[in-house]
Design a protein around this motif. Structure first.
Motif, PDB file in Angstrom:
ATOM      1  N   ASN A  26       6.745   2.713  -1.569  1.00 20.27           N
ATOM      2  CA  ASN A  26       8.020   2.068  -1.352  1.00 20.27           C
ATOM      3  C   ASN A  26       9.294   2.845  -1.281  1.00 20.27           C
ATOM      4  OD1 ASN A  26       6.158  -0.315  -1.360  1.00 20.27           O
ATOM      5  ND2 ASN A  26       7.224  -0.749  -2.846  1.00 20.27           N
ATOM      6  N   PHE A  27       9.013   4.022  -1.331  1.00 21.30           N
ATOM      7  CA  PHE A  27      10.162   5.347  -1.777  1.00 21.30           C
ATOM      8  C   PHE A  27       9.839   5.975  -1.174  1.00 21.30           C
ATOM      9  CE2 PHE A  27      12.408   8.655  -4.214  1.00 21.30           C
ATOM     10  CZ  PHE A  27      13.721   8.284  -3.941  1.00 21.30           C
ATOM     11  N   ASP A  28      10.756   6.674  -0.463  1.00 25.19           N
ATOM     12  CA  ASP A  28      10.808   8.209   0.105  1.00 25.19           C
ATOM     13  C   ASP A  28      11.935   8.926   0.031  1.00 25.19           C
ATOM     14  OD1 ASP A  28      10.390  10.208   2.578  1.00 25.19           O
ATOM     15  OD2 ASP A  28      11.945   8.932   3.738  1.00 25.19           O
ATOM     16  N   PRO A  29      11.167  10.260  -1.076  1.00 25.70           N
ATOM     17  CA  PRO A  29      11.579  11.185  -1.014  1.00 25.70           C
ATOM     18  C   PRO A  29      12.880  12.073  -0.684  1.00 25.70           C
ATOM     19  CG  PRO A  29       9.345  11.784  -1.835  1.00 25.70           C
ATOM     20  CD  PRO A  29       9.498  10.549  -0.966  1.00 25.70           C
ATOM     21  N   GLU A  30      12.615  12.487   0.342  1.00 25.93           N
ATOM     22  CA  GLU A  30      13.530  13.373   1.472  1.00 25.93           C
ATOM     23  C   GLU A  30      14.782  12.281   1.352  1.00 25.93           C
ATOM     24  OE1 GLU A  30      10.938  14.062   4.543  1.00 25.93           O
ATOM     25  OE2 GLU A  30       9.118  14.941   3.717  1.00 25.93           O
ATOM     26  N   THR A  31      14.644  11.237   1.845  1.00 25.09           N
ATOM     27  CA  THR A  31      16.107  10.551   2.448  1.00 25.09           C
ATOM     28  C   THR A  31      16.075  10.223   1.094  1.00 25.09           C
ATOM     29  OG1 THR A  31      14.945   8.389   2.936  1.00 25.09           O
ATOM     30  CG2 THR A  31      14.522  10.669   4.582  1.00 25.09           C
ATOM     31  N   LEU A  81      14.831   3.223   0.309  1.00 25.00           N
ATOM     32  CA  LEU A  81      14.158   2.565   0.495  1.00 25.00           C
ATOM     33  C   LEU A  81      12.786   2.336   1.161  1.00 25.00           C
ATOM     34  CD1 LEU A  81      14.642  -0.455  -1.872  1.00 25.00           C
ATOM     35  CD2 LEU A  81      13.968   1.370  -2.701  1.00 25.00           C
ATOM     36  N   ARG A  82      11.596   2.762   1.134  1.00 25.23           N
ATOM     37  CA  ARG A  82      10.903   3.035   2.696  1.00 25.23           C
ATOM     38  C   ARG A  82      10.806   1.408   3.417  1.00 25.23           C
ATOM     39  NH1 ARG A  82       5.149   6.688   2.480  1.00 25.23           N
ATOM     40  NH2 ARG A  82       7.089   8.249   2.297  1.00 25.23           N
ATOM     41  N   LYS A  83      10.652   1.527   4.520  1.00 31.26           N
ATOM     42  CA  LYS A  83      11.006  -0.055   5.662  1.00 31.26           C
ATOM     43  C   LYS A  83       9.292   0.021   5.472  1.00 31.26           C
ATOM     44  CE  LYS A  83      15.787  -0.843   6.272  1.00 31.26           C
ATOM     45  NZ  LYS A  83      16.824  -1.118   7.031  1.00 31.26           N
ATOM     46  N   ARG A  84       9.123  -1.550   5.688  1.00 29.14           N
ATOM     47  CA  ARG A  84       7.613  -0.758   6.135  1.00 29.14           C
ATOM     48  C   ARG A  84       7.972  -2.292   7.287  1.00 29.14           C
ATOM     49  NH1 ARG A  84       3.285  -2.933   2.593  1.00 29.14           N
ATOM     50  NH2 ARG A  84       3.759  -2.253   0.648  1.00 29.14           N
TER      51      ARG A  84
END
Length: 167
Positions: free
Chosen positions: A45-50, A53-56
């Motif tokens: 659920n988390f994008d460490p680069e940006t 929160l990651r959207k599905r």
């Protein structure tokens, strides 16, 4: 008994030593087999680069819902129910096999009472006839068998008339 106790304590000591070794291996970063363990943390659920929160997306596998699983189930159940109702409304299924079975069932109790009363009435009539015969003949001997035979003959005639009326 002492040998049994000694054997159990020795087995327990061996298990404790093996447990300590496994615990130390995990703390040092090695696996249970002596290999280094590489635990990777999955960030679903988390994008460490940006750092957001990651959207599905709609096509991802984690989007199973109950609504999707039950989507066509209601229509299928309604269709099956309508088919069953059409089968049940067949006129041959509604019509009873014997048209008057319920009437016979309801009338058996009433007829049992009437049959008892009829037998009592026949006995009363029979007694009255015997008394009348005694009065007519006076003190003479009354033929009891002739009276019984006459009553049976009358009863048989009445039953025959009822059977002919029913047909």
């Amino acid at each position: 008994m002492e040998t049994n106790l000694a054997a159990t304590t020795a087995a327990r000591k061996e298990r404790l030593i093996a447990l300590r070794k496994r615990k130390e291996a995990v703390e040092q970063g090695e696996g249970t087999n002596g290999e280094p363990s590489h635990f990777t943390f999955k960030q679903r659920n988390f994008d460490p680069e940006t750092r957001q929160l990651r959207k599905r997306e709609n096509g991802e596998a984690g989007d199973d819902t109950v609504e999707k699983a039950v989507e066509g189930l209601a229509e299928a159940i309604i269709k099956e129910d309508e088919e069953k109702r059409k089968e049940e409304l067949d006129l041959f299924n509604i019509q009873p096999k014997r048209a008057n079975w319920d009437l016979k069932r309801d009338m058996t109790n009433r007829m049992a009472k009437l049959e008892r009363r009829t037998n009592e009435a026949i006995a009363t009539i029979f007694r009255q006839r015997l008394q009348a015969m005694k009065k007519d003949t006076g003190d003479a001997q009354v033929d009891l068998m002739a009276g019984i035979n006459a009553a049976e003959h009358e009863r048989d005639d009445a039953a025959a008339r009822e059977e002919s009326d029913e047909e």
